[in-house]
Design an enzyme around this catalytic site. Structure first.
Site, PDB file in Angstrom:
ATOM      1  N   GLU A 125       0.874  -1.161   0.000  1.00 27.67           N
ATOM      2  CA  GLU A 125       0.000   0.000   0.000  1.00 27.67           C
ATOM      3  C   GLU A 125       0.922   1.225   0.000  1.00 27.67           C
ATOM      4  O   GLU A 125       1.802   1.319   0.852  1.00 27.67           O
ATOM      5  CB  GLU A 125      -0.843  -0.041   1.283  1.00 27.67           C
ATOM      6  CG  GLU A 125      -2.022   0.859   1.263  1.00 27.67           C
ATOM      7  CD  GLU A 125      -2.783   0.812   2.589  1.00 27.67           C
ATOM      8  OE1 GLU A 125      -2.694  -0.206   3.302  1.00 27.67           O
ATOM      9  OE2 GLU A 125      -3.438   1.807   2.885  1.00 27.67           O
ATOM     10  N   ARG A 174       4.601 -12.996   9.939  1.00 23.37           N
ATOM     11  CA  ARG A 174       5.286 -11.709   9.741  1.00 23.37           C
ATOM     12  C   ARG A 174       6.664 -11.771  10.341  1.00 23.37           C
ATOM     13  O   ARG A 174       6.895 -12.469  11.328  1.00 23.37           O
ATOM     14  CB  ARG A 174       4.544 -10.604  10.507  1.00 23.37           C
ATOM     15  CG  ARG A 174       3.287 -10.132   9.911  1.00 23.37           C
ATOM     16  CD  ARG A 174       2.670  -9.096  10.827  1.00 23.37           C
ATOM     17  NE  ARG A 174       3.116  -7.749  10.512  1.00 23.37           N
ATOM     18  CZ  ARG A 174       2.609  -7.035   9.523  1.00 23.37           C
ATOM     19  NH1 ARG A 174       1.659  -7.530   8.748  1.00 23.37           N
ATOM     20  NH2 ARG A 174       3.035  -5.822   9.296  1.00 23.37           N
ATOM     21  N   LYS A 182       4.172   0.550   9.562  1.00 17.51           N
ATOM     22  CA  LYS A 182       4.296   1.870   8.945  1.00 17.51           C
ATOM     23  C   LYS A 182       3.737   2.960   9.853  1.00 17.51           C
ATOM     24  O   LYS A 182       4.280   4.056   9.902  1.00 17.51           O
ATOM     25  CB  LYS A 182       3.588   1.870   7.592  1.00 17.51           C
ATOM     26  CG  LYS A 182       4.470   1.297   6.495  1.00 17.51           C
ATOM     27  CD  LYS A 182       3.758   1.281   5.172  1.00 17.51           C
ATOM     28  CE  LYS A 182       2.934   0.025   5.030  1.00 17.51           C
ATOM     29  NZ  LYS A 182       2.252  -0.082   3.758  1.00 17.51           N
TER      30      LYS A 182
HETATM   31  P1  ATP Z   1       2.432  -2.279   8.001  1.00 18.17           P
HETATM   32  O1  ATP Z   1       1.832  -2.999   9.148  1.00 18.17           O
HETATM   33  O2  ATP Z   1       3.880  -1.996   8.170  1.00 18.17           O
HETATM   34  O3  ATP Z   1       1.659  -1.086   7.566  1.00 18.17           O
HETATM   35  P2  ATP Z   1       1.235  -3.684   5.861  1.00 18.17           P
HETATM   36  O4  ATP Z   1       1.068  -5.136   5.853  1.00 18.17           O
HETATM   37  O5  ATP Z   1       0.036  -2.854   6.079  1.00 18.17           O
HETATM   38  O6  ATP Z   1       2.420  -3.328   6.822  1.00 18.17           O
HETATM   39  P3  ATP Z   1       1.481  -3.427   3.070  1.00 18.17           P
HETATM   40  O7  ATP Z   1       2.032  -2.321   2.270  1.00 18.17           O
HETATM   41  O8  ATP Z   1       0.039  -3.692   2.988  1.00 18.17           O
HETATM   42  O9  ATP Z   1       1.914  -3.158   4.558  1.00 18.17           O
HETATM   43  O10 ATP Z   1       2.307  -4.752   2.820  1.00 18.17           O
HETATM   44  C1  ATP Z   1       2.630  -5.270   1.565  1.00 18.17           C
HETATM   45  C2  ATP Z   1       2.974  -6.716   1.722  1.00 18.17           C
HETATM   46  O11 ATP Z   1       4.060  -6.897   2.617  1.00 18.17           O
HETATM   47  C3  ATP Z   1       1.820  -7.511   2.281  1.00 18.17           C
HETATM   48  O12 ATP Z   1       1.666  -8.683   1.510  1.00 18.17           O
HETATM   49  C4  ATP Z   1       2.225  -7.819   3.682  1.00 18.17           C
HETATM   50  O13 ATP Z   1       1.686  -9.034   4.118  1.00 18.17           O
HETATM   51  C5  ATP Z   1       3.742  -7.870   3.590  1.00 18.17           C
HETATM   52  N1  ATP Z   1       4.330  -7.507   4.873  1.00 18.17           N
HETATM   53  C6  ATP Z   1       4.146  -6.368   5.563  1.00 18.17           C
HETATM   54  N2  ATP Z   1       4.795  -6.398   6.738  1.00 18.17           N
HETATM   55  C7  ATP Z   1       5.417  -7.606   6.798  1.00 18.17           C
HETATM   56  C8  ATP Z   1       6.247  -8.250   7.767  1.00 18.17           C
HETATM   57  N3  ATP Z   1       6.571  -7.661   8.909  1.00 18.17           N
HETATM   58  N4  ATP Z   1       6.691  -9.494   7.484  1.00 18.17           N
HETATM   59  C9  ATP Z   1       6.395 -10.079   6.321  1.00 18.17           C
HETATM   60  N5  ATP Z   1       5.615  -9.535   5.372  1.00 18.17           N
HETATM   61  C10 ATP Z   1       5.125  -8.308   5.604  1.00 18.17           C
HETATM   62 MG    MG Z   2      -1.651  -3.168   4.737  1.00 18.60          MG
END
Ligand code: ATP
Ligand code: MG
Length: 568
Positions: free
Chosen positions: A36, A263, A273
């Site tokens: 995102e 994760r 984020k």
């Molecule tokens: P955040 O919690 O940091 O905002 P998010 O999952 O909302 O992370 P996205 O931009 O939606 O962030 O993530 C893109 C991809 O990265 C998704 O498929 C998500 O599952 C993966 N991802 C995000 N954080 C992790 C993590 N800590 N470990 C493994 N994969 C991750």
């Molecule tokens: Mg997300």
């Protein structure tokens, strides 16, 4: 590494992909990395990037899409889109022409939503956000049906079209799936599919007054792109029934299989984020690419390498088990890469002046040293040797412990890449502090052991009259606790910021040749650590080096002190 059925797959997801290849179900896997664009990528994302792009690379005909999940224009920005692309490329991956935006599908998604309405599977709800929350119930209390749940198809279509046309203020209506308000899975209690948000979108401009929600968008985007394996983190496990529900009813071209993995979390680090934004906005760090940030751009600026980060992700592996990883593992992966990659240089961070009385006043000898001791093909560098030099204050002791192998009053030590010197006299100021050493050198000892005695200690040095000057930034952990979120007083992770996370040393003598250091060049300052020329602030006129990582972790360093002398 290939993953055909004869080899054991590296993890359970690769095993599924291999099985699907072998059975002919999916001869060519198609994966996607779906960030995102509401912040910079971090080390957790690297795990997902390495998994998705890795599977595509390892399988003939495999493809990985980069898809921006851009359904929340209020929080998204072009700056983030640019940074994400830069970071994925820097990590060494390539999406070719497979770059997509969920917003590319807004029209198709809208049509799918109308289809759901026509099938009686979605309705326009006019409860407020607060009421929707209240009606949803809890894990122990079933939800209640919305009073708008039984609107007719005609009424729903009419309202939904008028939502799209921008007739209603934000928050007045939503489109909801009609599933089951008593479901034990809260995600299935008539989840919201669309909301009114009369906000300009970075891709679609003012075309839309309604935006689809993540759950509805994500599964359909996957399906429209022909994704075979939709890999996501465990928190989406409970969303999978909804993912499947939408796809079953929408009849898209394919039905991707969602598979969840745990994760990544890292000691002394936050990877969310929302929290990273807080660090940036509060000024606790200088920006998203501050070298203390666990963002890809921060790690890059710190001097971490793509190869080190990818190796780290490989070693961490992919499982469903909670994944809290030691910082030392990441640092070690980077060290291992830098051991080969980094050129050698000398820098003195805490200088003590040494005058070599046996060396003529104006004589300069151009000594040479290897750029890398194990890789002769990298060539040699020139070190001007002069009467006055600097050594590290810590490499001299008036009263030395028994095993101290560096310089002592009356003792001998080898200057790295140069001569053996002996300390003849110690000059102290009125407070007793050592300010200068007067030494002699043994002319027979350049690259040779002195006759009749063994000198095993080796220390680094820089000419006091022929050197460059640099600002040296010593970075350490950003937080004082391994789990920054685990505040004993129940407070925020912001309460355990490490006040020592950055120590700036101004105007330090470094080897003359470093004046030509170009930004992002890696060095091992011999006996000190790995450093990188800062790509933001370092210029030929003003050198700035960031410490990437110490030579060994601190525990190992204490041990090494004991057996000092081998000088890496
Ligand atoms: P955040 O919690 O940091 O905002 P998010 O999952 O909302 O992370 P996205 O931009 O939606 O962030 O993530 C893109 C991809 O990265 C998704 O498929 C998500 O599952 C993966 N991802 C995000 N954080 C992790 C993590 N800590 N470990 C493994 N994969 C991750
Ligand atoms: Mg997300």
């Amino acid at each position: 590494m290939s993953n055909n059925s004869e080899h054991k797959a590296a993890d359970f997801i690769r095993a599924i992909v291999a099985e699907d290849r072998a059975s002919g179900k999916h001869p060519h896997p198609v994966t996607r990395f779906p960030p995102e664009p509401n912040g910079y990528l971090h080390i957790g994302h690297a795990k997902s990037i390495c998994l998705n792009f890795g599977i595509a690379e390892e399988n003939p005909g495999g493809v990985c899409h980069l898809r921006f999940d851009d359904t929340n224009p209020a929080k998204e920005e072009q700056e983030y889109i640019d940074a994400i692309q830069r970071d994925v490329r820097w990590l060494g991956f390539d999406w070719g022409d497979k770059r997509f935006f969920a917003s590319d599908y807004f029209e198709q998604l809208y049509q799918f939503a109308e289809t759901l309405i026509k099938k009686g599977k979605a309705y326009v709800c006019s409860l407020s956000a607060e009421e929707v929350r209240d009606y949803r119930g809890t894990l122990t209390r079933p939800g209640r049906e919305s009073p708008f749940r039984n609107r007719t198809v005609e009424e729903n279509l009419d309202l939904f079209r008028r939502m799209r046309a921008g007739e209603f203020p934000d928050g007045t209506h939503t489109l909801r799936a009609k599933i089951d308000m008593a479901s034990p899975n809260l995600n299935m209690r008539d989840p919201t599919l669309y909301r009114i948000l009369r906000t300009r979108h970075h891709q679609t401009g003012d075309a839309w007054s309604i935006y689809p929600l993540y759950d509805f968008t994500h599964c359909l985007s996957d399906a429209l792109e022909g994704i075979t394996h939709s890999l996501c983190t465990l928190e989406f496990e409970d969303h999978r029934p909804l993912y499947d529900w939408v796809l079953d009813l929408s009849d898209p071209p394919c039905h991707p299989r969602q598979i969840e993995f745990s994760r990544l979390s890292l000691e002394y680090t936050v990877v969310s984020k929302r929290k990273l934004i807080q660090l940036v906005e509060s000024g606790a760090v200088t920006g998203w690419d501050d070298p203390r940030m666990p963002t890809i751009s921060g790690l890059r600026r710190r001097g971490y390498t793509p190869r080190g980060i990818r190796d780290f992700c490989r070693r961490v592996g992919i499982t469903k088990a909670p994944n809290n990883v030691e910082l030392a593992l990441l640092e070690n992966c980077v060290r291992e890469d830098l051991e080969q990659a980094a050129d050698r240089a000398m820098a003195v961070l805490d200088p003590l002046k040494v005058v070599i009385e046996t060396w003529p006043e104006d004589q300069v000898e151009e000594l040479t040293a290897p750029v890398h001791p194990a890789l002769p093909e990298r060539g040699v560098r020139t070190l001007p040797f002069t009467r006055e030099i600097y050594i590290e204050r810590d490499d001299f002791r008036l009263e030395a412990p028994k095993k101290f192998k560096r310089l002592t009053a009356g003792g001998e030590v080898r200057l790295r890449n140069a001569y053996v010197i002996r300390c003849k006299e110690v000059i102290r100021d009125e407070r007793g502090e050592v300010v200068e050493l007067r030494c002699s050198h043994d002319a027979m000892t350049l690259n040779a052991q002195p006759e009749g005695r063994k000198v095993s200690g080796v220390i680094h040095w820089v000419s006091a009259t022929r050197h460059a000057r640099a600002e040296v930034r010593l970075y350490d952990k950003l937080f004082t606790r391994p789990d920054p979120d685990d505040d004993p007083e129940g407070g925020s992770f912001m309460n355990c910021l490490n006040p020592q996370s950055l120590v700036v040393l101004q105007d330090r003598p470094v080897e003359e040749g470093l004046a030509a250091a170009t930004a992002e060049r890696h060095y091992q300052f011999e006996r000190v650590g790995y450093f990188i020329a800062d790509h933001g602030d370092s210029t030929p006129g003003r050198l700035v080096f960031n410490r990437t990582v110490t030579l060994r972790d601190s525990w190992a360093k204490l041990q090494a002190r004991e057996q000092e002398g081998e000088g890496r």
